[in-house]
Design an enzyme around this catalytic site. Structure first.
Site, PDB file in Angstrom:
ATOM      1  N   LYS A 164       0.855  -1.194   0.000  1.00 49.91           N
ATOM      2  CA  LYS A 164       0.000   0.000   0.000  1.00 49.91           C
ATOM      3  C   LYS A 164       0.892   1.246   0.000  1.00 49.91           C
ATOM      4  O   LYS A 164       2.045   1.144   0.398  1.00 49.91           O
ATOM      5  CB  LYS A 164      -0.912  -0.011   1.229  1.00 49.91           C
ATOM      6  CG  LYS A 164      -0.140   0.150   2.542  1.00 49.91           C
ATOM      7  CD  LYS A 164      -0.934   0.833   3.599  1.00 49.91           C
ATOM      8  CE  LYS A 164      -0.034   1.489   4.550  1.00 49.91           C
ATOM      9  NZ  LYS A 164      -0.247   2.444   5.400  1.00 49.91           N
ATOM     10  N   ASP A 175      -3.056   7.471   3.938  1.00 51.78           N
ATOM     11  CA  ASP A 175      -2.130   6.475   4.487  1.00 51.78           C
ATOM     12  C   ASP A 175      -2.868   5.350   5.216  1.00 51.78           C
ATOM     13  O   ASP A 175      -2.521   4.192   5.060  1.00 51.78           O
ATOM     14  CB  ASP A 175      -1.160   7.168   5.452  1.00 51.78           C
ATOM     15  CG  ASP A 175      -0.022   6.260   5.866  1.00 51.78           C
ATOM     16  OD1 ASP A 175       0.424   5.445   5.032  1.00 51.78           O
ATOM     17  OD2 ASP A 175       0.419   6.352   7.026  1.00 51.78           O
ATOM     18  N   HIS A 177      -6.754   0.663   5.989  1.00 51.28           N
ATOM     19  CA  HIS A 177      -6.999  -0.039   7.256  1.00 51.28           C
ATOM     20  C   HIS A 177      -8.374   0.285   7.855  1.00 51.28           C
ATOM     21  O   HIS A 177      -9.131  -0.599   8.218  1.00 51.28           O
ATOM     22  CB  HIS A 177      -5.957   0.338   8.314  1.00 51.28           C
ATOM     23  CG  HIS A 177      -4.538   0.163   7.868  1.00 51.28           C
ATOM     24  ND1 HIS A 177      -4.142  -0.830   7.027  1.00 51.28           N
ATOM     25  CD2 HIS A 177      -3.409   0.853   8.179  1.00 51.28           C
ATOM     26  CE1 HIS A 177      -2.841  -0.736   6.819  1.00 51.28           C
ATOM     27  NE2 HIS A 177      -2.368   0.279   7.500  1.00 51.28           N
TER      28      HIS A 177
HETATM   29  N1  LIG Z   1       7.992   0.969   6.039  1.00 50.01           N
HETATM   30  C1  LIG Z   1       6.816   0.607   6.474  1.00 50.01           C
HETATM   31  O1  LIG Z   1       6.602   0.415   7.669  1.00 50.01           O
HETATM   32  C2  LIG Z   1       5.670   0.432   5.516  1.00 50.01           C
HETATM   33  C3  LIG Z   1       4.409   0.171   6.030  1.00 50.01           C
HETATM   34  C4  LIG Z   1       3.358  -0.062   5.165  1.00 50.01           C
HETATM   35  C5  LIG Z   1       3.582  -0.040   3.793  1.00 50.01           C
HETATM   36  N2  LIG Z   1       4.815   0.255   3.302  1.00 50.01           N
HETATM   37  C6  LIG Z   1       4.986   0.265   1.843  1.00 50.01           C
HETATM   38  O2  LIG Z   1       6.012  -0.662   1.502  1.00 50.01           O
HETATM   39  C7  LIG Z   1       6.766  -0.204   0.407  1.00 50.01           C
HETATM   40  C8  LIG Z   1       8.232  -0.098   0.815  1.00 50.01           C
HETATM   41  O3  LIG Z   1       8.341   0.828   1.866  1.00 50.01           O
HETATM   42  P1  LIG Z   1       9.715   1.092   2.648  1.00 50.01           P
HETATM   43  O4  LIG Z   1       9.383   1.912   3.823  1.00 50.01           O
HETATM   44  O5  LIG Z   1      10.434  -0.196   2.843  1.00 50.01           O
HETATM   45  O6  LIG Z   1      10.486   1.988   1.568  1.00 50.01           O
HETATM   46  P2  LIG Z   1      12.032   2.338   1.538  1.00 50.01           P
HETATM   47  O7  LIG Z   1      12.660   2.101   2.863  1.00 50.01           O
HETATM   48  O8  LIG Z   1      12.154   3.664   0.880  1.00 50.01           O
HETATM   49  O9  LIG Z   1      12.598   1.228   0.535  1.00 50.01           O
HETATM   50  C9  LIG Z   1      12.377   1.276  -0.863  1.00 50.01           C
HETATM   51  C10 LIG Z   1      13.159   0.165  -1.512  1.00 50.01           C
HETATM   52  O10 LIG Z   1      13.004   0.262  -2.936  1.00 50.01           O
HETATM   53  C11 LIG Z   1      14.296   0.293  -3.539  1.00 50.01           C
HETATM   54  N3  LIG Z   1      14.266   1.109  -4.745  1.00 50.01           N
HETATM   55  C12 LIG Z   1      13.733   2.357  -4.884  1.00 50.01           C
HETATM   56  N4  LIG Z   1      13.858   2.769  -6.162  1.00 50.01           N
HETATM   57  C13 LIG Z   1      14.511   1.775  -6.821  1.00 50.01           C
HETATM   58  C14 LIG Z   1      14.916   1.576  -8.179  1.00 50.01           C
HETATM   59  N5  LIG Z   1      14.703   2.505  -9.115  1.00 50.01           N
HETATM   60  N6  LIG Z   1      15.527   0.421  -8.519  1.00 50.01           N
HETATM   61  C15 LIG Z   1      15.770  -0.524  -7.575  1.00 50.01           C
HETATM   62  N7  LIG Z   1      15.385  -0.417  -6.280  1.00 50.01           N
HETATM   63  C16 LIG Z   1      14.766   0.711  -5.919  1.00 50.01           C
HETATM   64  C17 LIG Z   1      15.193   0.882  -2.486  1.00 50.01           C
HETATM   65  O11 LIG Z   1      16.521   0.518  -2.782  1.00 50.01           O
HETATM   66  P3  LIG Z   1      17.793   1.357  -2.230  1.00 50.01           P
HETATM   67  O12 LIG Z   1      18.043   0.861  -0.849  1.00 50.01           O
HETATM   68  O13 LIG Z   1      18.885   1.016  -3.162  1.00 50.01           O
HETATM   69  O14 LIG Z   1      17.385   2.818  -2.289  1.00 50.01           O
HETATM   70  C18 LIG Z   1      14.641   0.197  -1.229  1.00 50.01           C
HETATM   71  O15 LIG Z   1      15.102  -1.134  -1.165  1.00 50.01           O
HETATM   72  C19 LIG Z   1       6.138   1.132  -0.009  1.00 50.01           C
HETATM   73  O16 LIG Z   1       5.190   0.902  -1.008  1.00 50.01           O
HETATM   74  C20 LIG Z   1       5.443   1.605   1.277  1.00 50.01           C
HETATM   75  O17 LIG Z   1       4.366   2.471   0.998  1.00 50.01           O
HETATM   76  C21 LIG Z   1       5.863   0.475   4.143  1.00 50.01           C
END
Ligand SMILES: NC(=O)c1ccc[n+]([C@@H]2O[C@H](COP(=O)([O-])OP(=O)(O)OC[C@H]3O[C@@H](n4cnc5c(N)ncnc54)[C@H](OP(=O)(O)O)[C@@H]3O)[C@@H](O)[C@H]2O)c1
Length: 457
Positions: free
Chosen positions: A169, A256, A261
């Protein structure tokens, strides 16, 4: 494996549900979600014996890592965040199927290497071509990853194997973008191949809404507009936005958590009893509810939804508040401290159910005050609840779609939220509030106008 054992009845829900030969590819494997939730959940599933022996985990990221570096990252994430104790023999088995593919999402060579890696794993680990692709990536990258999977033949199930896409999401940022994303996704994957994550649906307490309502005779007969006055759904956090200010500025709290949710909690609370708990029957009932939601208040029993950061306490709960009894036999002074009866489903952090009702205060006069009866998961069951992501990843591998919102649910939820977002764009968002309080006074005023008040959980 459960399916190969003739003594096991697959319909017997008491038996563990073990995934068949399969693997999981995580895009965005270096990200926050993958580190804190996904990789630990994979380990926890392995530790609980719910993954097949040759289960494979492929990380895709742009870092210049070798397989060993990736294994070390997973190891650290598991040690730091997994729910179950670390066991070396489980880890040693898991590591056999770990691979790393380096590249960016627009890199065709990297997707070819991914294809090669999957073929190699099929031979070495016996994964049978069955792979789920988990898009734990920034939402703007969902389309490119989906299109690359198609371009490189990775979504193709023609060999009798399965391929599934798991999409994080938020799914779109309004109705139009959600429709556009659905169109892109369904050009590549059939509806039974798509698993949209709403991790709230993986929580035990959220699934318990269905058990509470439909497995008991004492709640459902009064769970309707004749008895229910209103419903309050609260998702409050005591922490702030931390380092995610950019993310919140872009999206806002409603997009968000309300679109997904809180509206899913609303649907589970309001829906009619489904014919069964299979994915189609559940989605049909939830879809009816989401399609019937009207703003602001001509929808019969009002549902009040609130969420925010830096509120008084971290709590998520659904409070079903009942109409007041006539109290006719009592003097008014006897019931002046009596509130409304309520059933409160506590989703987090202290998971359980509270029933609030009136009781006579001990003494010589008739005085009635609110008391409560509590059920707490932690006290009633010895087994701790699995993490939501454990349940959801296992369901993806099993092809069990009950806990994943469908296309229509996502689009209807945006249809509910879009006019609110438009109103805020035109008139400004609700006023600010001091940290540690229960939100802006406008929220209190809104309920007061209806002759009600918010619960202070
Ligand atoms: N974090 C949470 O608690 C949470 C909760 C609910 C939902 N989400 C959802 O889960 C997803 C991931 O969230 P996150 O918090 O883990 O995000 P994040 O920490 O910003 O991680 C994004 C990931 O994508 C990779 N990435 C971005 N652009 C790229 C590209 N062009 N080519 C290859 N890899 C690329 C990044 O690699 P690099 O490390 O190399 O930059 C990193 O591994 C999102 O859709 C977010 O909305 C997250």
């Amino acid at each position: 494996m459960s399916s190969s054992n003739p003594l096991r009845d697959p319909a017997d829900r008491r038996l563990p549900r073990i995934a068949g030969p399969s693997g999981l590819v995580i895009f965005g494997v270096t990200g926050d979600l993958s580190r804190k939730k996904l990789m630990p959940a994979v380990y926890d599933l392995a530790n609980r014996g719910l993954l097949p022996p040759g289960f494979s985990l492929v990380g895709f990221a742009r870092r210049d890592w070798e397989h060993e570096d990736f294994a070390q990252v997973v190891h650290n994430a598991v040690k730091e965040h997994s729910r179950t104790p670390f066991r070396e023999e489980v880890w040693q088995q898991l590591i056999q199927g770990m691979r790393f593919v380096q590249g960016t999402f627009d890199d065709d060579d990297a997707f070819e290497r991914l294809r090669g890696t999957i073929e190699e794993l099929d031979k070495a680990q016996g994964t049978g071509g069955n792979f789920a692709f988990y898009l734990s990536v920034p939402p703007k990258s969902f389309p490119v990853v989906i299109q690359q999977l198609k371009k490189h033949g990775l979504a193709d199930q023609s060999s009798g194997s399965w391929r599934r896409a798991v999409i994080e999401k938020p799914f779109g940022h309004d109705l139009r973008s959600a429709e556009e994303l659905n169109a892109i996704v369904h050009e590549v994957f059939g509806s039974d191949q798509v698993f949209r994550i709403d991790h709230y649906l993986g929580k035990e307490t959220v699934q318990n809404i269905l058990a509470l309502r439909f497995a008991n005779t004492m709640f459902e007969p009064i769970w309707n507009r004749s008895y229910v006055d209103h419903v309050q759904i609260t998702m409050a956090e005591d922490i702030g936005i931390g380092g995610r200010a950019g993310y919140y500025d872009g999206i806002g709290a409603a997009r968000d958590v309300i679109q997904n949710h809180l509206l899913q909690l609303l649907a589970l609370t309001a829906m009619e009893e489904p014919a069964s708990f299979d994915a189609d029957a559940l989605a049909a009932e939830k879809t009816k509810v989401l399609g019937a939601v009207r703003l602001p208040r001509d929808a019969g029993v009002p549902f009040y939804l609130r969420t925010g950061k830096r509120l008084g306490r971290r709590v998520t709960e659904i409070a079903v508040v009942f109409q007041r009894a006539p109290h006719s036999p009592f003097d008014t002074t006897a019931t002046e401290e009596l509130g409304s009866n309520a059933i409160v489903i506590r989703v987090q952090p202290d998971e359980g159910v509270t029933v609030r009702f009136g009781s006579k205060v001990p003494g010589t006069s008739m005085e009635i005050r609110d008391v409560s009866m509590d059920f707490a998961y932690g006290e009633s069951f010895t087994e701790s609840s699995p993490e939501a992501y454990e349940r959801l990843i296992l369901d993806v591998l099993l092809g069990d779609a009950n806990l994943f919102p469908r296309t229509e649910e996502v689009e209807l939820s945006w249809k509910i939220l879009d006019p609110i977002e438009r109103y805020w764009d035109e008139h400004g968002t609700p006023a600010q509030y001091p940290a540690g309080t229960w939100g802006p006074v406008e929220a209190d005023d809104m309920l007061e106008r209806d002759g009600r008040s918010w619960r202070r959980p």
